[in-house]
Motif scaffolding. Structure first.
Motif, PDB file in Angstrom:
ATOM      1  N   ILE A  18       6.149   3.742   9.163  1.00 46.19           N
ATOM      2  CA  ILE A  18       6.184   5.208   9.074  1.00 46.19           C
ATOM      3  C   ILE A  18       6.059   5.825  10.460  1.00 46.19           C
ATOM      4  N   ASN A  19       6.574   7.052  10.595  1.00 45.49           N
ATOM      5  CA  ASN A  19       6.429   7.766  11.861  1.00 45.49           C
ATOM      6  C   ASN A  19       5.188   8.656  11.814  1.00 45.49           C
ATOM      7  N   ASN A  20       5.028   9.485  12.828  1.00 44.26           N
ATOM      8  CA  ASN A  20       3.832  10.338  12.917  1.00 44.26           C
ATOM      9  C   ASN A  20       3.736  11.358  11.788  1.00 44.26           C
ATOM     10  N   ASP A  21       4.878  11.634  11.146  1.00 40.32           N
ATOM     11  CA  ASP A  21       4.892  12.580  10.031  1.00 40.32           C
ATOM     12  C   ASP A  21       4.729  11.887   8.683  1.00 40.32           C
ATOM     13  N   LYS A  22       4.352  10.604   8.720  1.00 41.43           N
ATOM     14  CA  LYS A  22       4.140   9.797   7.507  1.00 41.43           C
ATOM     15  C   LYS A  22       5.419   9.561   6.713  1.00 41.43           C
ATOM     16  N   ILE A  23       6.574   9.656   7.385  1.00 39.44           N
ATOM     17  CA  ILE A  23       7.866   9.416   6.740  1.00 39.44           C
ATOM     18  C   ILE A  23       8.298   7.979   7.009  1.00 39.44           C
ATOM     19  N   VAL A  24       8.752   7.293   5.962  1.00 38.26           N
ATOM     20  CA  VAL A  24       9.206   5.903   6.117  1.00 38.26           C
ATOM     21  C   VAL A  24      10.517   5.883   6.890  1.00 38.26           C
ATOM     22  N   VAL A  25      10.521   5.171   8.030  1.00 35.79           N
ATOM     23  CA  VAL A  25      11.711   5.128   8.887  1.00 35.79           C
ATOM     24  C   VAL A  25      12.311   3.730   8.987  1.00 35.79           C
ATOM     25  N   ASP A  26      11.575   2.715   8.522  1.00 36.32           N
ATOM     26  CA  ASP A  26      12.094   1.350   8.610  1.00 36.32           C
ATOM     27  C   ASP A  26      11.219   0.464   7.724  1.00 36.32           C
TER      28      ASP A  26
END
Length: 365
Positions: A21-29
């Motif tokens: 996850i990125n800093n916005d808690k969104i799954v990116v990989d």
């Protein structure tokens, strides 16, 4: 970026993934892992790689299956020892590719191998790969989103590598691709540009002379990308309004004809060129990148079927299609397209108007 600890099971036994996850808690990989039991029954986890690196479930299954077979047969030798005594697929691929350095296809084949096959099977001991491994490779390539024709091309590359290695007695195993059923696919593109779409495309490139020239030549001659990019001032016959086109598939040259708008641009463009100088100062990759981007924006945004998308080769298909629509005899289209056989041209016959109708109505009068 943060790798979460939770292992999420997939639909395939023994294969899991962890989310990134990125800093916005969104799954990116996500990172794929396999689980198996070692020689004494202990659970083992092994990280295979990221989704963004092209790793898919089919590939993970291949690695897990190979690991379990080696453990069962007692073949789990240290990697250093194995590589010293046996060729990897990568070792053989480099030798095979070296033989192709003189071919025009070398750069493309090298890029395709390094981008995909090297990562998927390059580190495998060549003699360990079996037919089932190649079937799994097919599935992995399709999981990665490759078109059936591209997947088949990769399998053909693997077969070629093994055939070379067997003939040169570098390995003693059989070709694992032997007897493998080819993937059935239809790579014929029926899509061609309408007259209105041609105008749209020309308008979109009108601000950049060499892109406009490329489109004009493609629509006027039906020449392929590589042929257009190699054209020189010396190839043009302004008196006869024609141009010599090199067919890189057969290495011969044939004549194409230039319409009035293409001639007008060439007359202007060639004033600053020396005899024998190439028509294009920009590279093939630049032209391809720019025009693909425009075609995507103009025609492909909502198109799901890859074979219905407008691509650079669509210019060639548009040329032949409009010739047929305008009543050009099929054998003339064959010559203008530089097709080897009439069967290659017959696909356009369905677009031709019913030219015999008038003649039939005039019979016996």
């Amino acid at each position: 970026m943060t790798l979460l600890n939770k292992k999420i099971p997939t639909s395939t036994t023994g294969i899991f993934y962890k989310e990134i996850i990125n800093n916005d808690k969104i799954v990116v990989d996500k990172v794929f892992l396999i689980r198996y039991k070692d020689e004494i029954g202990r659970d083992k986890l092994k990280t295979i790689g990221k989704y963004s690196q092209g790793i898919r479930i089919g590939y993970c299954k291949t690695i897990r299956d190979q690991t379990m077979v080696k453990l069962r047969l007692g073949e789990n030798l240290p990697k250093v020892t194995a590589k010293k005594s046996k060729y990897t697929v990568h070792d053989l691929a480099i030798k095979w590719l070296d033989l192709k350095k003189a071919n025009k296809t070398y750069e493309g084949e090298l890029q395709r191998y390094n981008a995909t096959l090297k990562k998927l099977i390059g580190s495998e001991i060549a003699e360990h790969l079996k037919k089932q491994d190649i079937i799994n490779l097919q599935a992995t390539l399709q999981d990665m989103g490759y078109a059936p024709s591209t997947t088949q091309h990769f399998i053909t590359m693997v077969s070629g590598i093994y055939q070379f290695a067997i003939q040169d007695k570098l390995i003693k195993s059989e070709n694992p691709c032997a007897g493998l059923k080819s993937i059935k696919f239809n790579n014929e593109r029926d899509r061609y540009l309408t007259t209105e779409e041609v105008k749209q495309l020309i308008e979109a490139v009108s601000h950049e002379l060499e892109l406009l020239l490329f489109i004009e030549i493609g629509l006027s001659t039906g020449a392929r990308l590589g042929s257009i990019m190699e054209m020189t001032k010396s190839d043009i016959d302004f008196r006869n309004e024609s141009i010599k086109i090199k067919n890189f598939k057969t290495s011969d040259k044939y004549t194409g004809y230039l319409n009035s708008s293409t001639l007008e641009i060439l007359n202007l463009h060639c004033k600053s060129l020396k005899r024998g100088q190439k028509l294009f100062s920009v590279g093939r990759s630049y032209v391809s990148y720019k025009i693909r981007g425009l075609m995507k924006k103009l025609f492909n945004e909502d198109v799901i079927d890859d074979y219905q998308k407008v691509v650079i080769h669509t210019l060639r298909h548009t040329f032949a299609s409009h010739l047929a629509i305008n009543g050009c005899p099929i054998y003339t289209i064959k010559e203008l397209m530089n097709h080897k056989t009439i069967e290659m041209t017959e696909r356009y016959a369905k677009l031709a108007p019913n030219q015999g109708q008038v003649q039939v109505k005039g019979l016996y009068r």
